[in-house]
Design a protein around this motif. Structure first.
Motif, mmCIF file in Angstrom:
data_model
loop_
_atom_site.group_PDB
_atom_site.id
_atom_site.type_symbol
_atom_site.label_atom_id
_atom_site.label_comp_id
_atom_site.label_asym_id
_atom_site.label_seq_id
_atom_site.Cartn_x
_atom_site.Cartn_y
_atom_site.Cartn_z
ATOM 1 N N ILE A 3 0.582 -0.755 -0.107
ATOM 2 C CA ILE A 3 0.231 -0.197 0.297
ATOM 3 C C ILE A 3 1.007 1.239 0.412
ATOM 4 C CG2 ILE A 3 -2.143 1.336 1.070
ATOM 5 C CD1 ILE A 3 -2.884 -0.984 2.646
ATOM 6 N N GLY A 4 1.138 1.913 -1.187
ATOM 7 C CA GLY A 4 1.905 3.041 -0.979
ATOM 8 C C GLY A 4 2.369 2.668 -2.124
ATOM 9 N N GLY A 5 2.678 3.533 -3.647
ATOM 10 C CA GLY A 5 4.017 3.557 -4.948
ATOM 11 C C GLY A 5 4.438 4.766 -5.022
ATOM 12 N N ILE A 7 8.476 6.038 -2.603
ATOM 13 C CA ILE A 7 9.849 5.148 -3.132
ATOM 14 C C ILE A 7 10.152 3.742 -1.503
ATOM 15 C CG2 ILE A 7 12.571 5.349 -2.021
ATOM 16 C CD1 ILE A 7 12.161 8.405 -2.054
ATOM 17 N N ALA A 8 9.791 3.743 -0.683
ATOM 18 C CA ALA A 8 9.683 2.788 -0.029
ATOM 19 C C ALA A 8 8.774 1.772 -0.488
ATOM 20 C CB ALA A 8 9.128 3.559 1.691
ATOM 21 N N GLY A 9 7.413 2.068 -0.730
ATOM 22 C CA GLY A 9 6.477 1.194 -1.650
ATOM 23 C C GLY A 9 6.963 0.616 -3.327
ATOM 24 N N LEU A 10 7.436 1.532 -4.278
ATOM 25 C CA LEU A 10 8.782 0.864 -5.096
ATOM 26 C C LEU A 10 9.459 0.525 -5.010
ATOM 27 C CD1 LEU A 10 7.729 4.253 -7.623
ATOM 28 C CD2 LEU A 10 6.615 1.314 -7.335
ATOM 29 N N SER A 11 10.415 0.515 -4.271
ATOM 30 C CA SER A 11 11.559 -0.388 -3.610
ATOM 31 C C SER A 11 11.146 -2.032 -3.094
ATOM 32 C CB SER A 11 12.866 0.865 -2.882
ATOM 33 O OG SER A 11 11.462 1.442 -1.691
ATOM 34 N N THR A 12 10.307 -1.460 -2.512
ATOM 35 C CA THR A 12 10.175 -2.405 -1.854
ATOM 36 C C THR A 12 9.292 -3.820 -2.755
ATOM 37 O OG1 THR A 12 9.447 -1.768 0.577
ATOM 38 C CG2 THR A 12 8.642 -3.853 0.288
ATOM 39 N N ALA A 13 8.978 -3.340 -3.761
ATOM 40 C CA ALA A 13 7.954 -4.432 -4.976
ATOM 41 C C ALA A 13 9.330 -4.857 -5.686
ATOM 42 C CB ALA A 13 7.367 -3.328 -5.830
ATOM 43 N N ILE A 14 9.897 -4.232 -5.293
ATOM 44 C CA ILE A 14 11.613 -4.756 -6.767
ATOM 45 C C ILE A 14 12.268 -5.475 -5.547
ATOM 46 C CG2 ILE A 14 14.004 -3.574 -7.219
ATOM 47 C CD1 ILE A 14 13.129 -0.670 -7.705
ATOM 48 N N ALA A 15 12.485 -5.264 -4.321
ATOM 49 C CA ALA A 15 13.423 -6.317 -3.227
ATOM 50 C C ALA A 15 12.537 -7.682 -3.178
ATOM 51 C CB ALA A 15 13.771 -5.696 -2.173
ATOM 52 N N VAL A 21 8.891 -12.861 -4.768
ATOM 53 C CA VAL A 21 7.459 -12.763 -4.377
ATOM 54 C C VAL A 21 7.022 -11.949 -5.344
ATOM 55 C CG1 VAL A 21 6.067 -11.516 -2.517
ATOM 56 C CG2 VAL A 21 9.086 -12.603 -1.613
ATOM 57 N N SER A 22 5.599 -12.586 -5.225
ATOM 58 C CA SER A 22 4.894 -11.343 -6.788
ATOM 59 C C SER A 22 3.687 -10.642 -5.916
ATOM 60 C CB SER A 22 3.681 -12.291 -7.026
ATOM 61 O OG SER A 22 4.058 -13.621 -7.433
ATOM 62 N N CYS A 23 4.107 -9.313 -6.199
ATOM 63 C CA CYS A 23 3.750 -8.009 -5.732
ATOM 64 C C CYS A 23 2.390 -7.418 -6.431
ATOM 65 C CB CYS A 23 4.919 -7.684 -5.759
ATOM 66 S SG CYS A 23 6.408 -7.653 -4.619
ATOM 67 N N ASP A 24 1.460 -6.615 -6.225
ATOM 68 C CA ASP A 24 0.873 -5.645 -6.082
ATOM 69 C C ASP A 24 0.673 -4.746 -5.036
ATOM 70 O OD1 ASP A 24 -0.346 -7.193 -7.933
ATOM 71 O OD2 ASP A 24 -2.123 -7.697 -7.276
ATOM 72 N N VAL A 25 1.268 -3.250 -6.163
ATOM 73 C CA VAL A 25 1.071 -2.371 -5.423
ATOM 74 C C VAL A 25 0.305 -1.644 -5.579
ATOM 75 C CG1 VAL A 25 2.572 0.242 -5.185
ATOM 76 C CG2 VAL A 25 3.630 -2.181 -5.175
ATOM 77 N N VAL A 26 -0.322 -0.387 -4.938
ATOM 78 C CA VAL A 26 -1.821 0.351 -5.092
ATOM 79 C C VAL A 26 -1.277 2.250 -4.660
ATOM 80 C CG1 VAL A 26 -3.369 -1.253 -4.721
ATOM 81 C CG2 VAL A 26 -2.780 -0.407 -2.780
#
Length: 368
Positions: A3-5, A7-15, A21-26
């Protein structure tokens, strides 16, 4: 689910994507925004571990050794200090300054290339944890089940409020951040200027942009209109005689790209997780910008969370290890930044601020 796209959210999605781990970001914002961000020390190592340093550096200003961007000058432009001393970190990439929309676009592209799905204009409306996962209802009506939820929705995190209803709320520091993305020819004299009405600095970015952050004291938190921000910035610039700042004042117009925000902070007590949900970045530890490390801490959170999830036998164990590695480190950033703000408001000598910064940077030179 992330939840949150930003710096924190997008970098977590990358990592997380990099460890399978499959990720959805909103993300509620339709498009990335903001001014500029500087990343240095272990933050650039985190970018490298995420596999995006080169892409980010390509659209950035790279601060090479000898740069004056941390120099401290007085209102007339005379050098006071060469700034805080940072430890030499073998193998760590050069510091960069990057326009935030460009940075976020780079992170989003990298996340999507790794398979993450990013949904803009939408966020989580409700979360319902059950034995077999977290059931999330989005603001667009879509529903889905997730094994883990990461709250990366910033200092005003609704995820934090849902998870910890009695958690502290962000505290006002007594200062405001004013930021200007200025277009036009380069101005000599990059660095920080300390004057009677506040302090400001600047550095150049690709594409003919110059980032000018400023800090002013304001005892009460108030709502600032665009006209208020323009007036405050004008009065601040008027208090300097340094040639670089005089030229900025000449270029300041009412349609300038200005942002004015209160400096607020929060350091959530441990733990930052409950059940299958964990908080990262500003949702757990927002800081003022006095150290310039808020974005770096979010990047480190992402790398460390992915390592913990990959290595631990259970989600609870992963979250526990994450907290052991992160809490004291981010506390150094938040607590030092708040103290720097207090010292500025008290009129402490520049040497005291520089000494405190140098000590904190030495601590943060340790691996995360």
């Amino acid at each position: 689910m992330i939840i949150g796209g930003s710096i924190a959210g997008l970098s977590t999605a990358i990592a997380l994507s990099r460890v399978g781990v499959s990720c959805d970001v909103v993300e509620l914002a339709e498009a990335p925004g903001g001014a500029s961000i500087a990343l240095s020390g272990r933050a650039t190592q985190a970018l490298d571990e995420l596999g995006v340093y080169d892409a980010c550096a390509a659209g950035s200003t790279v601060f090479l050794p000898g740069s004056t961007v941390v120099d401290q000058m007085d209102a007339a432009g005379n050098l006071i200090s060469e700034g805080p001393k940072r430890p030499l970190l073998p193998g760590v990439k050069d510091a960069i300054g990057v326009y935030r929309p460009v940075f976020l676009a780079t992170l989003q592209e990298a996340a999507q290339q790794l398979g993450a799905k990013v949904y803009r204009g939408v966020t989580a409306r409700t979360t319902d944890e059950r034995d077999d996962g977290v059931f999330v209802t989005m603001t667009d009506g879509r529903q889905a089940r997730y094994d883990m939820v990461v709250g990366a929705d910033g200092i005003g995190s609704r995820t934090r409020t849902r998870l910890f209803p009695d958690a502290p709320t962000p505290a006002y520091s007594g200062q405001y951040s004013l930021r200007w993305m200025m277009s036009g020819p380069r101005i000599d004299g990059e660095g920080w200027y300390i004057g009677p009405a506040g302090r400001l600095g600047f550095y150049h970015l690709p594409g003919g942009l110059t980032y000018i952050p400023a800090v002013i004291d304001m005892p009460e938190r108030v709502h600032l209109t665009d006209e208020d921000v323009y007036s405050l910035f004008g009065r601040l610039l008027d208090s300097y005689t340094a040639p670089a700042v005089v030229e900025m004042r000449r270029r300041l117009t009412r349609d300038a790209d200005l942002i004015g925000r209160p400096f607020e902070w929060i350091l959530l007590p441990a733990p930052w997780h409950r059940g299958r949900t964990i908080l990262v970045g500003d949702a757990a530890h927002a800081t003022t910008a006095h150290m310039g490390m808020g974005g770096g801490m979010a990047l480190e959170d992402a790398v460390v969370l992915a390592q913990c999830v990959s290595d631990a036998p259970t989600l609870d164990a992963a979250f526990g290890t994450f907290m052991e590695r992160r809490h004291s480190r981010v506390a150094t950033v938040v607590e030092t930044s708040v103290e720097l703000s207090r010292l500025e408001q008290a009129g402490a000598p520049t040497s005291e601020n520089v000494g405190l910064l140098s000590k904190a940077f030495q601590a943060l030179g340790q691996p995360y």
